[in-house]
Structure formats: C-alpha cells, structure tokens
Scaffold this active site. Sequence first.
Site, PDB file in Angstrom:
ATOM      1  N   LYS A 494       0.245  -1.362  -0.119  1.00 51.08           N
ATOM      2  CA  LYS A 494      -0.010  -0.197   0.130  1.00 51.08           C
ATOM      3  C   LYS A 494       0.800   0.966  -0.212  1.00 51.08           C
ATOM      4  CE  LYS A 494      -0.599  -0.472   5.563  1.00 51.08           C
ATOM      5  NZ  LYS A 494      -1.186  -0.042   6.521  1.00 51.08           N
ATOM      6  N   ARG A 598      -9.902   0.885  16.485  1.00 52.56           N
ATOM      7  CA  ARG A 598      -9.638   1.421  15.136  1.00 52.56           C
ATOM      8  C   ARG A 598     -10.905   1.161  13.467  1.00 52.56           C
ATOM      9  NH1 ARG A 598      -3.843   1.401  10.993  1.00 52.56           N
ATOM     10  NH2 ARG A 598      -4.767  -0.687  11.111  1.00 52.56           N
ATOM     11  N   HIS A 628      -5.545  -6.682  13.785  1.00 52.43           N
ATOM     12  CA  HIS A 628      -4.588  -5.785  14.489  1.00 52.43           C
ATOM     13  C   HIS A 628      -3.635  -5.414  15.558  1.00 52.43           C
ATOM     14  CE1 HIS A 628      -4.800  -3.827  10.251  1.00 52.43           C
ATOM     15  NE2 HIS A 628      -3.461  -3.495  10.111  1.00 52.43           N
ATOM     16  N   ARG A 685       1.226 -10.299   8.203  1.00 52.65           N
ATOM     17  CA  ARG A 685       1.269  -9.700   6.870  1.00 52.65           C
ATOM     18  C   ARG A 685       2.801  -8.442   7.492  1.00 52.65           C
ATOM     19  NH1 ARG A 685      -3.121  -8.986  10.164  1.00 52.65           N
ATOM     20  NH2 ARG A 685      -2.215  -7.550  11.147  1.00 52.65           N
ATOM     21  N   TYR A 727      14.692  32.468   1.312  1.00 51.47           N
ATOM     22  CA  TYR A 727      13.543  33.143   1.297  1.00 51.47           C
ATOM     23  C   TYR A 727      13.577  33.514   3.016  1.00 51.47           C
ATOM     24  CZ  TYR A 727      11.465  31.925  -3.266  1.00 51.47           C
ATOM     25  OH  TYR A 727      11.651  31.454  -4.616  1.00 51.47           O
ATOM     26  N   CYS A 775      12.985  25.246   0.517  1.00 53.94           N
ATOM     27  CA  CYS A 775      12.142  25.917  -0.718  1.00 53.94           C
ATOM     28  C   CYS A 775      11.617  25.252  -1.656  1.00 53.94           C
ATOM     29  CB  CYS A 775      13.158  26.498  -1.966  1.00 53.94           C
ATOM     30  SG  CYS A 775      14.602  28.035  -1.501  1.00 53.94           S
ATOM     31  N   ASP A 777      11.426  23.671  -4.752  1.00 50.09           N
ATOM     32  CA  ASP A 777      12.258  22.476  -5.712  1.00 50.09           C
ATOM     33  C   ASP A 777      13.674  22.601  -4.967  1.00 50.09           C
ATOM     34  OD1 ASP A 777       9.955  21.906  -7.370  1.00 50.09           O
ATOM     35  OD2 ASP A 777      10.253  24.109  -7.837  1.00 50.09           O
TER      36      ASP A 777
END
Length: 834
Positions: A494, A598, A628, A685, A727, A775, A777
């Site tokens: 997942k 949950r 779980h 799992r 910045y 920043c 990028d």
Amino acid sequence: MDIQIALTSSCPWQLLGIDTMFSISEILHITQGKALRLAYPEATISHLLIDSRKVIVAQSSLFFAIQGERHDGILFLPDLIQKGVRNFIVSSQSPLPQKGEEFEHCNIIQVLDVVVALQAIAAAHRAKFSYPVIAITGSNGKTIVKEWLYQLLSPDFRIVRSPKSYNSQVGVPLSVWEMTAQHDLAIFEAGISQIGEMEKLARIIQPTVGVFTNLGSAHDEGFESREQKLAEKLKLFKDCETVYSIFPKEGFLKNIEVLEIETLENQTILHLAYQAEAFTLRVPSIDEATIENYLTCLHVLLHFGVPTAEVQARFDKLKPVAMRLELKEAINQCYLIDDSYNNDLSGLQMALNFMKLQQQASKSVVILSDMYETNLPDSVLYPAIFQMLRELKVDVLVGIGERIASPLTPEGGMIKYFFPTTEAFLASPLITSFHEALILVKGSRNFAFEQIVKRLQKKAHGTVLEINLDALTHNLNFYRSLLKPKTKIMAMVKAFAYGSGSAEVAQWLQFHRVDYLGVAYADEGVFLRKNGITLPIMVLNPTPDSFALCAEYALEPEIYSFKILDEYIKFASNLPAHPSPRPPVPLIHLKLDTGMRRLGFEAGEVGKLADILQTLPAHVRVASVFSHMAGADDSRHNEFSQSQIALFKQGTAILEEKLGYSFLKHLANSPAIVRFPEAHFDMARLGVGLYGVEASTLFPHSLATVATFKTIISQIKNINKGETVGYGRWGKAETDMTIATIAVGYADGFLRRLSRGAGKVGINGKLAPVFGNVCMDMTMVDITGIQAEVGDEVIIFGEAPNPTIFDMAEALQTIPYEVLTLVSERVKRVFFMA
C-alpha cells in the site's frame, strides 16, 4: 550468504559442440546417485538450472531440485516438464509427485544432497582444465577486485570470471561451470557465512593463486570469533601455489614494498619498490578501501609478469564497475534496463533473466552490440546469442556493429534491425518509435551505449529514489527465517509500496513467491492487476462503490463493520455464481478489533457476525480473519499484546465453528513476527520491515537498506560574513562560508521542517546541514570545509555514514514509515540488483 543476481549458469557456446559436455550417464557416476528414470542416458548437459522460472535452453538443462526450509524444488518438476526440461537431480528426502506418466520420458537422478551433487559436477568440470585459477575471498571488496583484475589482465588472457557476486555454495559451482577450453585464466569469488563452507568451495575452485582482500565484520554472527572466521576463509588457499594480500598475516606474499604514501587533494601517490626497482602508482582517490584494492590488484599483476613500467597505464584504463542492473522509466511509456557497462555471454544471460522478471510491458526489445569480450568465433557466438533471444521470446532485436549483422542471422521469430554504429542508430527514427515496451540496452564499452540510454531515459531532474531489489529480497528472507515453514506471508504494498514503487516491488515479490499482497484501496489493486500481478490481493479500505472493481479484478475486500458487510451482501447477491474469466468464488477478509480501536468487529459482536455470515450467498467465502496488534514493537505493551492474541483466538474459534470451514488467520505485523511467535498463525503481514525498518529494535543490523534518496549539487557559492541566503533571509552567514544548492525541495518530500540546520545531507562522506529555509524545488546546504563540485552526489537518506532514514525521522520528529511515504511520486524511482 551473499545475494546472487541470478540463479542459472550456462555456456551457450557449449550448445554448438565447442566444449566437452557431461552426459547423463557421466553425471550419474559423478554424483554417485540412483537412476529413478533414465530415458535418455546419453543426453548431454550444457545448462545447470536451480530456478524453475529461468529456463532458457530446456533440452540441455539439468534442474537441481534443491530443498529449502520453505520450498522444495521437486514441486516444480511438472511445470519444468511443460517447458521442455527433461533432466533432473532430486533429493532422496523428497518423494516424486504421484502422477508418474509425465516422468516417463525424463532422466531423474536421486541423491542424498542436491547441493552436494551440484558441487561435485562443478568440481569434475573444473578438473578438466589446467590453466591458472585465481580465487578471491575476504570480508569486503571481492567483487570489485575480481572485476578490476578482469580488466587489468584482459590484454594478456582470455578470462572466465564469476558473474557479479556468484560466491555462495551454489553461486561458485555455477561460476566454475562456465570454464571452457577457450579460456586460459579463471577468476572466481568465494564467500562464506559459517563454519564448514569454505572447504567445499575450495574443492570446487581448486585455485592455483589466492587473493585475500581483508577481514571485517561481515557475517561475524556465523563465527565464534574473527580468528575463527579468518581460519575458515584461509581454507580456500590450502593447495594454492601463491597467496597475495596486504592483510598482515603470516604466509601471505607481499611482493611490493610501500616506501611512502603521498596524499594530495583528490588522489594518492604510492611510492613503491618491486625487486629493488622503485616506481610510483597514482590512485585517483584518497579512500583507504580503494588504495587497498589497487595494491591487491598490483600484487597479482606483477605475479603474472606485467612490467612495472606498464601498470600505471593499465590502472588508468580502469572503467567504473557497474555492480548492478537498473530498471528506469523511459520515453513513450517504456521501461529501460540499463546494463550498458559490458557485454559478455554470462552478463547477457543475467540481463535477460532480469528482463524476464519484469511485466511492465507486453513487448520486449533488446539493443545489443558486437560482443568483443569473448574469443569465440562469430560462427559460434552469434547463433548462440540468437538462440538465447528466441528462447526468451524477445520481440525485437536491434543489433549494432559489423559482426552481429552476419549472414548467420537466422530468419523468422523476432523482428531484427541492424546498424553499423551507435551514431547510425541514434540518427534513426527507430530509437524513438518504441511504445509501451521493455527495452534492454547492453553493449561493449567502445560502442558508448550510454548515449542510447540518455536518449531513451525519461527526462527528470537529478533527484531519484533508488530501490535495491536484492536488499528487499534479503529482508523478505530474514522474516521468512523467523516464521514456521507453512506460515504464509502477505506483503503490504500500500501507499505506493511505502514510497518504493508499487508495481515494480509487487512484481519482485511475486517472483519471490510471497503468498498475498495487501493494498489500501481498490484502485491500487487494479493498477497491480494491469501490471501483471496475479497474486491474491486484499484491499484494506474498500468502499461500497469499489465492490464492482474488486469483483472485476479479483480483489478481496476487507469487511470491518456491519454496515459494509450488509452492503457487500447486497452486492454479492447480484453476482453470478460462476463469474468468468475471474475465479468463481469471491473472497472476503473479516477484520476483528482486538484492541487497536480503529476498524473491525469488536469481541462482543462476533456472535452476531457469525450469524449474519451464514446468510452470505453460497458462492462467497471468507478467505481470512485478521486483526491488528497495537503495540507489538514495544515490550511495555507485552501484556496488552498477549490479551490481543487471546481475543483473536477466541473470535476466530467462534467464527470457524459457525461457518463450518477453515480460513486463514493472521495477526502478526513486522515487529510481531520478531517478538511474538505465538501470533504467527497461518499468515503474517510483512510491511515496513520489508523496506528495511526493524521496528522491534531486537535485530537492528539484520535488515538491509532498501531505499536511498539522492540528488545532486546544482551550484556552489562562496558567501561572505553577514550575507543572507534564501527566502526570508533566514540563512545568515556568521563567517565566510561555502554553500551548495541541491536539487531537492519540499515538493520532493524534503520538508520545510528540515530548514535552518534541522536537516543534514551527505556529501562525499561528510554531513552538510541545511542553511536557511528549504524551498519547493531546491535547498541550500553548508559545505564549508567539504571538498565538493557541481554535479556531485548528495545523499538525503541511505546508509551510514550518510544520513539514514532513522536520522531523517528523528529530525522530523516522526517515524521512518512516514519518511518513506513522504518521497513524492515526481521523484524518479530507479530499481536495481546489486
């Protein structure tokens, strides 16, 4: 054991009668086995096979049905017979399947130990040759020294060598099998992990020259002490004429005297003496391991008579050793396997094996150059190559060079294009014409196939997440070793396989025979089905409007509440009893809440749940019941974990009694596999542990790093005291300093919380803190005092001494799980086998 890239070995030229092969009768004698079937006693063997998925030349293959803790090779005989294999070695501990008719036309030899039989055959093959054999062992550096020696000695010898890291109890015999009369020097690696292994490898290799690289911590767990490990490794050299090493040990020859080591900015000058003659050797590095490897190789060069005046020129010609196959995204929805660093027959076979594992595209293309790294005549070499390609059903061959486009090229089968040079292919429209194809690029160095890779590769900035598939396999096998042999594994893929790339990871796990996959949403499962995944897939968070997708793509939804159960019963009631072409029985998975609070049915609701399940349509079945664990990674919660296990047992017992049939039960996650064997049940799992995070902390050094997040330096600037950076001008220079701008930002998953020194990156083995704000990028880091250049690699997280995923998690005040999933999908994933 060291991980192998592939598990088959053949000498394709043997298929054409160039070298003597063993007949089945000879193999029966060598192995001292018992003939269970002997339909063709004079059948000859050219191909040793231990993986049923990697059949290339069926008729002359001999399959070794090795028994493992979790599998038995004998179970794959019917499939292999379907593929045309007729020769088998099986264990006396594994009875043949009951159906006997399919074995009538086979040769089946039964032995006490299949691996011992493999080793005996390889040793007998080795005994046919009298040319020198170099054996290399040590804790580190075996493969790099082997590859360097191959390059350094190639002007003088026709060399056969271990493919990649074939150095284990099965890898060594497969390597030795590649020896032929066409060679006049062999170089093999030998790796061990416990007492009693090296003597077996020594009998196979029968080395004449030994090379010992060093003694380190690798595989310490298999020995009582370093001294014991050293003694075991040295058994490789028992009958060697000469052993070379710079390691301080009596009996090792050192034919070189080191007079002085001169360390410069980015290179080392070694002042040496050999037989009273002084000379120098320049090493383009100040790294201690590189210097050691240079000296080790130098010993061997001098042993084989290379003049001191020539050694520098040979070292200067060393090309980088590409230690891995890489799978990359390419243009036109294609995928690219980049294996362009050399081109020999064994390397080609491994690349084709890797290609066979991939299922991203329906069409396969091989771009191949003339092959210079062999002394076989063209009349033997290229027919053997074309046979390998036809066996693997390659759709398109692009041949580049004068020799590969020979009149011997067979007609029919794959589409073939030939170009005299790489430049001619690059100028052709063909290079951009492939769509939705899997493309293997493999060529000799002088063809500069990196230009082809550059043209085909999908354009992206220099920020990548590298996924080590061998590390993934290592981690899978570590957890397998903790489970009972019959306990199944559901691998969680997942969240884009925890950021690693779901389709590619799922295909690798399918190849390594996990039993189930788990995804969060139905569309993730659909994506996997469209990419060739046939394993059962459980969907953890289904919604009623996704039930139709689940049915269409044979996905198995989790049912966790009465509301969603009611919705599913309504949906399933309208399903045909025998949907086609999907499996006829829709499967569901029931979630119990034993304490996570949950999702799931609570303990007091199990009776009601059992009653409702009895109203399920007859064609719908419960595949599993699971829950779980909330605190399996922490010993503080042991009592609570035990209460969850008890509740789970009670709930599943009630359901099983009421339903009247058995289903899979699974409770353990990655840390519970380690800490609670009683929670293993029928299936476990495996989630974040698969990706290198051992959450229980009991085995912190047992997992391998799967993901390395890296980028490059875009620009370097000198900043004066008082100047500001970025910045908000948050980065203010307190002294004169040097900064590097790196090509990663918060849009890539390097979050702003790492600003102003909170985060650090690795550059050339040193840590560089973030300077100013991250920043979108790009990011600026302080590299004052670090030797660096534009284009240098930057490690965001990976293996120590660079920042690890745990370091980044600590800096972000989060958990490694989140760090993995933070890496955005715009970051290119590169998959490789080490």
